[in-house]
Write a protein that holds these residues in place. Structure first.
Motif, PDB file in Angstrom:
ATOM      1  N   SER A 187     -42.039   7.019  70.762  1.00 33.56           N
ATOM      2  CA  SER A 187     -42.768   7.525  69.499  1.00 33.56           C
ATOM      3  C   SER A 187     -41.630   7.159  68.383  1.00 33.56           C
ATOM      4  O   SER A 187     -41.950   8.083  67.126  1.00 33.56           O
ATOM      5  N   ASP A 245     -40.036   6.781  64.978  1.00 38.43           N
ATOM      6  CA  ASP A 245     -40.279   6.580  63.626  1.00 38.43           C
ATOM      7  C   ASP A 245     -39.181   5.737  62.961  1.00 38.43           C
ATOM      8  O   ASP A 245     -39.141   5.869  61.717  1.00 38.43           O
ATOM      9  N   ALA A 285     -43.428  10.431  59.563  1.00 38.59           N
ATOM     10  CA  ALA A 285     -44.260   9.520  59.765  1.00 38.59           C
ATOM     11  C   ALA A 285     -45.083   8.850  58.565  1.00 38.59           C
ATOM     12  O   ALA A 285     -46.002   7.990  58.683  1.00 38.59           O
TER      13      ALA A 285
END
Length: 502
Positions: free
Chosen positions: A318, A320, A463
């Protein structure tokens, strides 16, 4: 070398079994030896925690020279002479015995030669060992002569402004600033060093090197490689810390700095630091308008598949973390007020290239209808070492028609000398006590001050506006938007034909 006297050299490499030692440091030292740049008397102590056979260790280093040295396969006799000066010390960086053993060898070396030696301690280790090794050197009085003893510290120098300041204070309490060499291999590249000579030894350009004549500057470092085996480090760092804060910021300094009164290390470092302190600081909204971050997804490079960043080893699924950064910066001083400096770097891009483009303003005398391309200076650091000047010229014929052409200077065509690797130049400077190409404490902190608002904004909104781009492309298309109205897209060096505009 001090006051013209050449001292014996005792070079210690901590992290002797690492890639940096095998790929860069030993090949560089071997080349300096074969070219007669090392002192007649020298020794190299290679320290690491692994227990290895010394013969096997030296064979591994020889394989590294044969594979990575610019001179190719090592000469057997020269290698044997060089290898005789190499010693492996098996020791844990955390234990005092390691440094006591090293101290004994260093003292014996100086006793044998009946004089002091220049002691260089190279930290080719993970950043977590910097303070540990430095403290041990300090406690054992191994690096206490500020005229002779030096430490060399690889980047990253801190992970943010706070940690950089802490590390500077820590080292500053144990060593004089002139003993600390913070190395950035980009500054050792021949083409980068030539920028200063090009600017300040050729008066034809210096009068034009300001806001009146220059429209904008692009500094672009494209990497074809992905993160490879560095996923664990890179996922906590990213392109901003890994490339912008040091490499690209230093290139910006060389382009933007004022001419020092003389070629002297502290005057040059002063000039670079003033540039860093003049770079405009952005608010959070301005950051998301002027700085683009991206991350590569699956794609193809040279017809070979490249997996997405989030699929790389030791990278969070996940994540970023940015693998691409494009930024518009301003140097708010008298020379550069209002001139944008565009910086771009990214991984998994089509080719490996490092270029600086100085775009001049359009001609004020538009008497020719096809005079549509402004003058452009292109400094190519890689893959080719080249400086090109784009200008308009009349096409041969009976009509007045113009076409942009280029004047080129290339190292390959102009010089027969082989070009030393960056680490050769930097290691030789350390031996000579020349800190011109190395970062001073205040430079490091000034560079962190430029990027910290960006780091903080991305940390607060992890994000937000993370643009994805396919591996094998030139990054997210959103990066072109920050160029407007100065340019439609980033200048890129896809091939030699492209730099010629063909």
């Amino acid at each position: 070398m001090k006051n013209g006297k050449v001292y014996p050299a005792a070079i210690t490499i901590f992290g002797a079994k690492g890639d940096l030692t095998k790929r860069k440091l030993i090949p560089a030292l071997y080349n300096l030896f074969t070219d007669n740049h090392l002192p007649p008397v020298f020794t190299i102590y290679c320290v690491d925690y692994l227990e290895v056979d010394e013969v096997a260790f030296k064979d591994d280093l020889l394989a590294g020279i044969n594979e990575f040295s610019r001179n190719g396969i090592a000469d057997e006799k020269k290698w044997n002479d060089f290898a005789a000066r190499l010693s492996y010390i098996q020791g844990d960086f955390l234990k005092a015995d390691t440094y006591l053993c090293l101290k004994g060898k260093l003292d014996a070396f100086e006793k044998q030669n009946k004089q002091n030696s220049t002691r260089i301690f190279y930290f080719a280790t993970a950043p977590r060992f910097i303070e540990i090794i430095a403290e041990a050197l300090y406690q054992q009085n191994l690096c206490n002569r500020d005229g002779l003893d030096r430490i060399v510290v690889e980047k990253p120098f801190g992970t943010d402004l706070t940690s950089a300041k802490k590390l500077n204070r820590f080292l500053g309490k144990r060593f004089a600033e002139k003993q600390i060499y913070r190395i950035d291999h980009y500054l050792g590249k021949e083409a980068v060093q030539n920028i200063m000579a090009f600017r300040f030894a050729n008066y034809v350009f210096e009068p034009l090197w300001n806001k009146k004549f220059i429209d904008h500057v692009q500094i672009s470092v494209a990497e074809q490689v992905g993160v490879g085996k560095r996923g664990g480090y890179y996922d906590s760092s990213g392109a901003l810390r890994d490339m912008i804060q040091n490499h690209l910021m230093q290139l910006l300094c060389i382009i933007a700095m004022e001419c020092p009164k003389e070629y002297e290390s502290e005057l040059i470092r002063d000039a670079k630091t003033r540039v860093l302190k003049s770079i405009r600081t952005y608010s959070t909204p301005q950051i998301f308008k002027n700085v683009i971050r991206g991350q590569y997804t699956a794609g193809n490079i040279d017809d070979a598949p490249r997996q997405a960043y989030r699929k790389e080893d030791h990278v969070l699924s996940s994540s970023d973390t940015e693998t691409f950064v494009a930024a518009k910066l301003f140097v708010d001083n008298e020379r550069w007020q209002g001139v944008p400096f565009f910086l771009r770097t990214g991984k998994s891009m089509p080719i490996q290239s490092s270029i600086i483009v100085v775009q001049f303003k359009d001609s004020p005398h538009k008497i020719f209808k096809d005079d549509i391309v402004p003058n452009r200076l292109i400094i190519s650091i890689q893959p080719e070492l080249e400086i090109s000047l784009l200008f308009e010229s009349k096409i041969p014929g009976l009509q007045m028609k113009l076409k942009p052409v280029e004047m080129d200077f290339t190292y390959q065509e102009s010089y027969t000398e082989t070009i030393p690797e960056a680490y050769e130049a930097l290691l030789l400077d350390v031996l000579h006590g020349d800190a011109t190409l190395f970062m001073r404490a205040d430079q490091v902190e000034a560079a962190w001050k430029v990027v910290m608002p960006i780091v903080d904004a991305w940390k607060k909104y992890p994000a937000k506006e993370l643009h994805l781009y396919k591996a094998g492309t030139w990054g997210p298309t959103a990066s072109n938007a920050i160029l407007k109205p100065y340019a439609k897209e980033w200048f890129r060096l896809s091939s030699r034909a492209e730099i010629k505009g063909k």
